[in-house]
Design a protein around this motif. Structure first.
Motif, PDB file in Angstrom:
ATOM      1  N   ARG A 108       0.866  -1.177   0.000  1.00 40.46           N
ATOM      2  CA  ARG A 108       0.000   0.000   0.000  1.00 40.46           C
ATOM      3  C   ARG A 108       0.906   1.232   0.000  1.00 40.46           C
ATOM      4  O   ARG A 108       1.928   1.236   0.678  1.00 40.46           O
ATOM      5  N   ASP A 109       0.502   2.267  -0.743  1.00 36.17           N
ATOM      6  CA  ASP A 109       1.324   3.471  -0.791  1.00 36.17           C
ATOM      7  C   ASP A 109       0.431   4.697  -0.914  1.00 36.17           C
ATOM      8  O   ASP A 109      -0.661   4.622  -1.471  1.00 36.17           O
ATOM      9  N   GLU A 110       0.915   5.794  -0.387  1.00 34.60           N
ATOM     10  CA  GLU A 110       0.247   7.081  -0.494  1.00 34.60           C
ATOM     11  C   GLU A 110       1.291   8.126  -0.815  1.00 34.60           C
ATOM     12  O   GLU A 110       2.400   8.077  -0.287  1.00 34.60           O
ATOM     13  N   ALA A 111       0.935   9.056  -1.703  1.00 29.89           N
ATOM     14  CA  ALA A 111       1.869  10.106  -2.082  1.00 29.89           C
ATOM     15  C   ALA A 111       1.121  11.426  -2.185  1.00 29.89           C
ATOM     16  O   ALA A 111      -0.032  11.465  -2.624  1.00 29.89           O
ATOM     17  N   ILE A 112       1.791  12.496  -1.792  1.00 33.15           N
ATOM     18  CA  ILE A 112       1.229  13.834  -1.911  1.00 33.15           C
ATOM     19  C   ILE A 112       2.032  14.563  -2.974  1.00 33.15           C
ATOM     20  O   ILE A 112       3.257  14.613  -2.921  1.00 33.15           O
ATOM     21  N   SER A 113       1.336  15.109  -3.960  1.00 32.49           N
ATOM     22  CA  SER A 113       1.996  15.855  -5.031  1.00 32.49           C
ATOM     23  C   SER A 113       1.164  17.090  -5.338  1.00 32.49           C
ATOM     24  O   SER A 113       0.143  17.347  -4.695  1.00 32.49           O
ATOM     25  N   GLU A 114       1.582  17.848  -6.354  1.00 30.35           N
ATOM     26  CA  GLU A 114       0.813  19.033  -6.709  1.00 30.35           C
ATOM     27  C   GLU A 114      -0.555  18.675  -7.274  1.00 30.35           C
ATOM     28  O   GLU A 114      -1.464  19.475  -7.276  1.00 30.35           O
ATOM     29  N   ALA A 115      -0.718  17.435  -7.746  1.00 29.11           N
ATOM     30  CA  ALA A 115      -2.010  16.978  -8.259  1.00 29.11           C
ATOM     31  C   ALA A 115      -2.953  16.560  -7.131  1.00 29.11           C
ATOM     32  O   ALA A 115      -4.131  16.338  -7.370  1.00 29.11           O
ATOM     33  N   GLY A 116      -2.442  16.416  -5.924  1.00 28.80           N
ATOM     34  CA  GLY A 116      -3.257  16.010  -4.785  1.00 28.80           C
ATOM     35  C   GLY A 116      -2.690  14.772  -4.123  1.00 28.80           C
ATOM     36  O   GLY A 116      -1.538  14.418  -4.312  1.00 28.80           O
ATOM     37  N   VAL A 117      -3.528  14.086  -3.358  1.00 31.83           N
ATOM     38  CA  VAL A 117      -3.112  12.883  -2.655  1.00 31.83           C
ATOM     39  C   VAL A 117      -3.473  11.671  -3.507  1.00 31.83           C
ATOM     40  O   VAL A 117      -4.604  11.536  -3.964  1.00 31.83           O
ATOM     41  N   SER A 118      -2.487  10.803  -3.735  1.00 34.12           N
ATOM     42  CA  SER A 118      -2.699   9.560  -4.473  1.00 34.12           C
ATOM     43  C   SER A 118      -2.515   8.410  -3.501  1.00 34.12           C
ATOM     44  O   SER A 118      -1.505   8.330  -2.817  1.00 34.12           O
ATOM     45  N   ALA A 119      -3.487   7.501  -3.460  1.00 33.67           N
ATOM     46  CA  ALA A 119      -3.395   6.326  -2.592  1.00 33.67           C
ATOM     47  C   ALA A 119      -3.755   5.100  -3.417  1.00 33.67           C
ATOM     48  O   ALA A 119      -4.613   5.153  -4.289  1.00 33.67           O
ATOM     49  N   GLY A 143      21.563  -0.609 -15.009  1.00 24.35           N
ATOM     50  CA  GLY A 143      21.279   0.799 -14.822  1.00 24.35           C
ATOM     51  C   GLY A 143      20.547   1.501 -15.947  1.00 24.35           C
ATOM     52  O   GLY A 143      20.227   2.675 -15.817  1.00 24.35           O
ATOM     53  N   ARG A 144      20.276   0.844 -17.086  1.00 23.93           N
ATOM     54  CA  ARG A 144      19.576   1.522 -18.169  1.00 23.93           C
ATOM     55  C   ARG A 144      18.134   1.781 -17.759  1.00 23.93           C
ATOM     56  O   ARG A 144      17.402   0.865 -17.383  1.00 23.93           O
ATOM     57  N   VAL A 145      17.713   3.036 -17.838  1.00 24.08           N
ATOM     58  CA  VAL A 145      16.360   3.441 -17.474  1.00 24.08           C
ATOM     59  C   VAL A 145      15.569   3.676 -18.756  1.00 24.08           C
ATOM     60  O   VAL A 145      15.939   4.514 -19.570  1.00 24.08           O
ATOM     61  N   HIS A 146      14.486   2.934 -18.935  1.00 25.26           N
ATOM     62  CA  HIS A 146      13.626   3.132 -20.104  1.00 25.26           C
ATOM     63  C   HIS A 146      12.717   4.336 -19.888  1.00 25.26           C
ATOM     64  O   HIS A 146      12.564   5.158 -20.783  1.00 25.26           O
ATOM     65  N   TYR A 147      12.089   4.419 -18.719  1.00 28.61           N
ATOM     66  CA  TYR A 147      11.311   5.589 -18.330  1.00 28.61           C
ATOM     67  C   TYR A 147      11.112   5.548 -16.830  1.00 28.61           C
ATOM     68  O   TYR A 147      11.215   4.496 -16.208  1.00 28.61           O
ATOM     69  N   SER A 148      10.833   6.695 -16.254  1.00 24.67           N
ATOM     70  CA  SER A 148      10.651   6.782 -14.816  1.00 24.67           C
ATOM     71  C   SER A 148       9.677   7.914 -14.493  1.00 24.67           C
ATOM     72  O   SER A 148       9.892   9.054 -14.886  1.00 24.67           O
ATOM     73  N   ARG A 149       8.604   7.555 -13.808  1.00 26.60           N
ATOM     74  CA  ARG A 149       7.623   8.521 -13.345  1.00 26.60           C
ATOM     75  C   ARG A 149       7.379   8.252 -11.872  1.00 26.60           C
ATOM     76  O   ARG A 149       7.663   7.177 -11.385  1.00 26.60           O
ATOM     77  N   GLY A 150       6.814   9.188 -11.188  1.00 26.80           N
ATOM     78  CA  GLY A 150       6.517   8.995  -9.780  1.00 26.80           C
ATOM     79  C   GLY A 150       5.324   8.087  -9.572  1.00 26.80           C
ATOM     80  O   GLY A 150       4.585   7.776 -10.502  1.00 26.80           O
ATOM     81  N   PHE A 151       5.114   7.668  -8.322  1.00 26.66           N
ATOM     82  CA  PHE A 151       3.995   6.794  -7.976  1.00 26.66           C
ATOM     83  C   PHE A 151       2.679   7.436  -8.391  1.00 26.66           C
ATOM     84  O   PHE A 151       2.379   8.565  -8.034  1.00 26.66           O
ATOM     85  N   GLY A 152       1.896   6.726  -9.185  1.00 24.54           N
ATOM     86  CA  GLY A 152       0.564   7.178  -9.551  1.00 24.54           C
ATOM     87  C   GLY A 152       0.515   8.314 -10.545  1.00 24.54           C
ATOM     88  O   GLY A 152      -0.546   8.893 -10.762  1.00 24.54           O
ATOM     89  N   ASN A 153       1.622   8.655 -11.191  1.00 24.21           N
ATOM     90  CA  ASN A 153       1.642   9.757 -12.151  1.00 24.21           C
ATOM     91  C   ASN A 153       0.945   9.304 -13.432  1.00 24.21           C
ATOM     92  O   ASN A 153       1.428   8.442 -14.147  1.00 24.21           O
ATOM     93  N   ARG A 154      -0.197   9.893 -13.747  1.00 22.42           N
ATOM     94  CA  ARG A 154      -0.959   9.527 -14.930  1.00 22.42           C
ATOM     95  C   ARG A 154      -0.971  10.648 -15.968  1.00 22.42           C
ATOM     96  O   ARG A 154      -1.755  10.629 -16.902  1.00 22.42           O
ATOM     97  N   ARG A 155      -0.109  11.644 -15.808  1.00 24.25           N
ATOM     98  CA  ARG A 155      -0.044  12.740 -16.775  1.00 24.25           C
ATOM     99  C   ARG A 155       0.548  12.245 -18.083  1.00 24.25           C
ATOM    100  O   ARG A 155       1.322  11.295 -18.109  1.00 24.25           O
TER     101      ARG A 155
END
Length: 159
Positions: free
Chosen positions: A45-56, A96-108
């Motif tokens: 379970r995870d919760e994150a606070i961002s400029e878009a609001g709280v994502s749980a 170490g090769r990164v294909h893509y990286s977004r934060g938890f719950g980022n749907r933009r």
């Protein structure tokens, strides 16, 4: 599989070996049949606070390997409360090769939806953890179990 929650409650936490599943699926666009090995390391379970609001919701870490000579790919996936599918937040290769990286719950932008077979494996792993999910059927909104707060229960008894 290691399943953790961000809070310190041990009732919703279960630690065991990683879950390893062999999956054969047809790619939705090309129709190509692909077999690969999926290793689910963690569902929590995870919760994150961002400029878009709280994502749980739920976050999972899994590794996919298409064959013995192929490089394994590690995916961080998430499913927020109210969503019916799992989405990939980050994908990296060993070395170490990164294909893509977004934060938890980022749907933009354009969110990357996981294949249905991978989502089914993650959903089954989430159901294996006692007290984590109430409803997580594919295509239906995710509902997490309520987490009882010790402070609120104690304050109610004192009042």
């Amino acid at each position: 599989m290691t399943v953790k929650t961000r809070n310190s409650r041990s009732a919703a936490t279960k630690a065991s070996e990683p879950v390893v599943v062999d999956v054969a699926t047809r790619h939705p666009k090309s129709g190509l049949l692909v077999s690969y090995r999926v290793t689910v390391d963690a569902v929590e379970r995870d919760e994150a606070i961002s400029e878009a609001g709280v994502s749980a919701g739920l976050v999972a870490r899994l590794t996919i390997q298409a064959g013995p000579r192929q490089r394994p790919v590690t995916i961080m996936a998430s499913r927020l409360i109210g969503e019916g599918e799992w989405y990939a937040d980050a994908m990296t290769e060993r070395g170490g090769r990164v294909h893509y990286s977004r934060g938890f719950g980022n749907r933009r932008g354009v969110p990357r939806r996981l294949l249905a077979d991978l989502g089914d494996v993650l959903t089954l792993c989430a159901y294996d953890v006692r007290g984590l999910v109430e409803d997580a059927e594919p295509g239906r909104p995710l509902k997490l179990r309520k987490v009882k707060a010790k402070g609120k229960a104690k304050a109610g008894v004192e009042a």
